[in-house]
Design an enzyme around this catalytic site. Structure first.
Site, PDB file in Angstrom:
ATOM      1  N   HIS A  35       7.532 -10.654   1.544  1.00  0.00           N
ATOM      2  CA  HIS A  35       7.841  -9.691   0.492  1.00  0.00           C
ATOM      3  C   HIS A  35       9.336  -9.730   0.188  1.00  0.00           C
ATOM      4  CE1 HIS A  35       6.904  -6.049  -1.866  1.00  0.00           C
ATOM      5  NE2 HIS A  35       8.170  -5.779  -1.637  1.00  0.00           N
ATOM      6  N   HIS A  83       4.545  -1.384   0.696  1.00  0.00           N
ATOM      7  CA  HIS A  83       5.407  -0.210   0.779  1.00  0.00           C
ATOM      8  C   HIS A  83       4.792   0.948   1.556  1.00  0.00           C
ATOM      9  CE1 HIS A  83       6.765  -2.689  -2.524  1.00  0.00           C
ATOM     10  NE2 HIS A  83       7.952  -2.134  -2.417  1.00  0.00           N
TER      11      HIS A  83
END
Length: 650
Positions: A385, A544
């Protein structure tokens, strides 16, 4: 995304906020060196700044290691470092209470308030619970980073990681293959559910110890306004842009119906099937360009083709340089391809750097090129990421990506370098002020540059051919941007709507998945093609959530970037439609932007906003101005359609 300091597990992000914390009982342990006798508030802030800067390098190094060398050892090191950091932070916060109610200088008062809102992961004061929290946070991040979907047994076993599964959704138009890839990735988060439930309990305890009702209220306190005002502000901004999103949704559904048939192209109630949107989370629809392109070939913007040509040239060059070596011919050929891939990734990053430098900003330091992760390593698990890191608050900046030669990856690099240049601009501020004016600002910086990547700019740097002006080419260009920017807006809103409910208890653990899909239906008009019961934990399949990174910042950034873009276009003296503006190479715009970045968190965001844009409010009118041609076109295309969708009752 970015970290300041780069605590992935702790998601430390110095969010702004001037909402006063309520009084809380004294913590059981301070975790900080006792203050000198007679220390004043100004002296306290100076000491914290010094200690904070000293701690940041160790803190970020441990987290960098945990993200780029995922194993039990690096997880242990990161967890223990995070534990020490949070213990230290609790101590500073406790010591700061000596100055409650005193008359303080504006800078000192602001620094103390920022200190109280520094972490997105408020820790319990009980040392055992604090240690448990950091272990859980690090473990969840490790699960995500090492996640893969495996099929088959024994020698026939095949495992695919997030990049390979994303590739299926991006490129395949086989309904079943896409469904399998989507479901496969969402299986990796199932083991996180128990950990996440306990994680919520622990961070809520930490938030309550700091005087907040729950962790969600603490997050909403970081915007120089009250938590209730922030929630209302995001609702107001969504109401501004919702009509545009609804038109885009309607158009996309019609194209999916044409491609797959109405029995597969939409889900009951007129919602879009989650696995058909070209993205694991339906946050960016750009990979559906082959289906959603309004006018095939008009104003061709084949950036992927240009990047592929660069990659092929780098491969040919690497092959020409290769001179034997160890291993079989196949192994040597593979390593040549790896070397070429790294060359291409660095060239893409240099292309992004060039835009910032053209505005008068400095080149990235040599250490950036030496220490960043540009491609996925062969010998270990890493978190791919994309993220930007300010390692020591003094110029050791890095990005962490697994770059492939695609347009999506290129724009991500421009985005991440926005974080890096923000870091470099405010590195002269005291550590407690080294952050964005609010967290949405940080996310908007690079995306403002992305908006300036107009067709004319892309042509000027050799990424697309010469552009012919036409209404068809304009609509194509606007559609490409909308598939990234407009499609994202409801997704940017719903993730924290889910977490706010989880934190305040209105969403119970036995309803985590149902609430997730209820909110995706409400805001995005998206639904899974197959039942997703509580045996799944689909929120954990989005980085997240296990990474505990607040997400409202991304929604706000998608409004702010258009405001910033308009202000910089004005500074550059642009005349004509907003969407035609590129301020590439304009030093006046660059000087104004750098001045804003240099302020960091040293003043309320409203003041920083006013200095750049002339106004003190976040406003989506620039979004609507930019996309006015597309919105008019979409209304014409959808004139005979039954738009909208029916979400299940909450």
């Amino acid at each position: 995304m970015t970290f300041r300091p780069a605590l992935l597990a702790a998601a430390v992000a110095m969010t702004l906020g001037l909402a006063a914390c309520k009084q809380a009982p004294a913590p059981a342990t301070t975790g900080a060196t006792p203050p000198p006798a007679g220390e004043t508030a100004d002296q306290f802030v100076a000491r914290v700044n010094k200690e904070f800067r000293s701690l940041s390098a160790e803190l970020n190094s441990a987290q960098w290691l945990s993200s780029t060398y995922i194993n039990s050892d690096s997880e242990t090191i990161a967890a223990k470092t995070n534990e020490r950091w949070l213990t230290q932070l609790n101590g500073w916060i406790e010591q700061s209470r000596r100055f409650d109610g005193q008359q303080l200088s504006p800078d000192t008062a602001r620094a103390i308030k920022l200190l109280k809102l520094m972490t997105a992961m408020p820790a319990p004061r009980d040392p055992d619970k604090l240690a448990e929290l950091t272990r859980i946070a690090t473990r969840m991040e490790g699960m995500y980073g090492a996640g893969s979907y495996c099929t088959g047994e024994g020698e026939a076993k095949v495992c695919r990681d997030i990049g390979q599964l994303s590739d299926v959704l991006a490129k395949s138009r086989d309904y079943d293959a896409q469904l399998d890839a989507w479901q496969g990735w969402h299986s990796i988060s199932v083991p996180m559910r128990k950990d996440y439930t306990r994680f919520v309990e622990l961070v809520n305890e930490g938030a309550k110890g700091m005087g907040f009702a729950d962790a969600g209220e603490m997050w909403r306190s970081g915007y120089d306004m009250s938590p209730a005002e922030l929630a209302a502000e995001t609702d107001r901004l969504w109401d501004q842009v919702k009509p545009l999103y609804e038109q885009l949704h309607c158009y996309a559904r019609g194209r999916l119906d044409a491609e797959y048939g109405t029995d597969k192209g939409e889900v009951a109630g007129g919602m879009l099937p989650a696995h058909l949107m070209g993205n694991l989370w339906q946050q960016d629809w750009g990979n559906l360009w082959d289906m959603l392109q309004p006018y095939p070939g008009a104003g061709s913007l084949d950036v992927n083709g240009a990047l592929n040509a660069i990659a092929q040239a780098d491969l040919a060059s690497a092959r020409a340089r290769a001179t034997g070596g160890d291993g079989s011919a196949a192994q040597r050929a593979f390593m040549v391809e790896r070397a070429a891939g790294l060359d291409t990734a660095k060239k893409m990053t240099e292309r992004a750097q060039d835009f910032y430098v053209s505005l008068g900003m400095p080149k990235l330091p040599a250490s950036y090129w030496e220490k960043s992760q540009f491609v996925k390593p062969l010998d270990r698990d890493v978190v791919c990421h994309a993220s930007a890191w300010d390692m020591n608050m003094e110029g050791d900046v890095r990005t962490k990506m697994c770059i492939t030669p695609t347009e999506e990856e290129l724009t991500t690099i421009y985005h991440e370098l926005g974080h890096i240049y923000y870091d470099l601009a405010y590195n002269k501020q005291p550590p407690l002020f080294q952050n964005g004016a609010h967290d949405g600002f940080h996310e908007a910086i690079g995306d403002t540059i992305v908006l300036a990547m107009t067709p004319s700019y892309l042509h000027s740097v050799g990424l697309v051919g010469a552009q012919q002006q036409s209404d068809e080419a304009l609509i194509n260009a606007q559609m490409r941007m909308a598939l990234a920017k407009v499609a994202f807006l409801p997704f940017g809103l719903m993730i924290d709507r889910w977490r706010w409910g989880v934190f305040d208890g209105s969403i119970k653990p036995d309803q985590y998945n149902k609430a997730w899909w209820d909110l995706k239906a409400k805001y995005q008009g998206v639904a899974p093609a197959t039942a997703r019961g509580e045996d799944f934990f689909d929120p954990g399949a989005k980085y997240h959530v296990p990474g505990n990174t607040p997400y409202t910042r991304y929604f706000l950034s998608h409004v702010l970037q258009f405001q910033f873009y308009k202000a910089l276009c004005d500074a550059a003296g642009h005349k004509g439609p907003l969407y035609e503006c590129s301020f590439y190479g304009n030093k006046e715009a660059g000087e104004k932007y750098w001045a804003m970045l240099s302020k960091g968190a040293s003043q309320p965001w409203q003041q920083t906003m006013k200095e750049l844009t002339g106004g003190e409010k976040m406003d989506a009118s620039a979004v609507l101005e930019y996309f006015a041609p597309l919105q008019g076109w979409l209304k014409q295309q959808n004139a005979n359609q039954s738009c909208g969708w029916t979400a299940p009752s909450a």
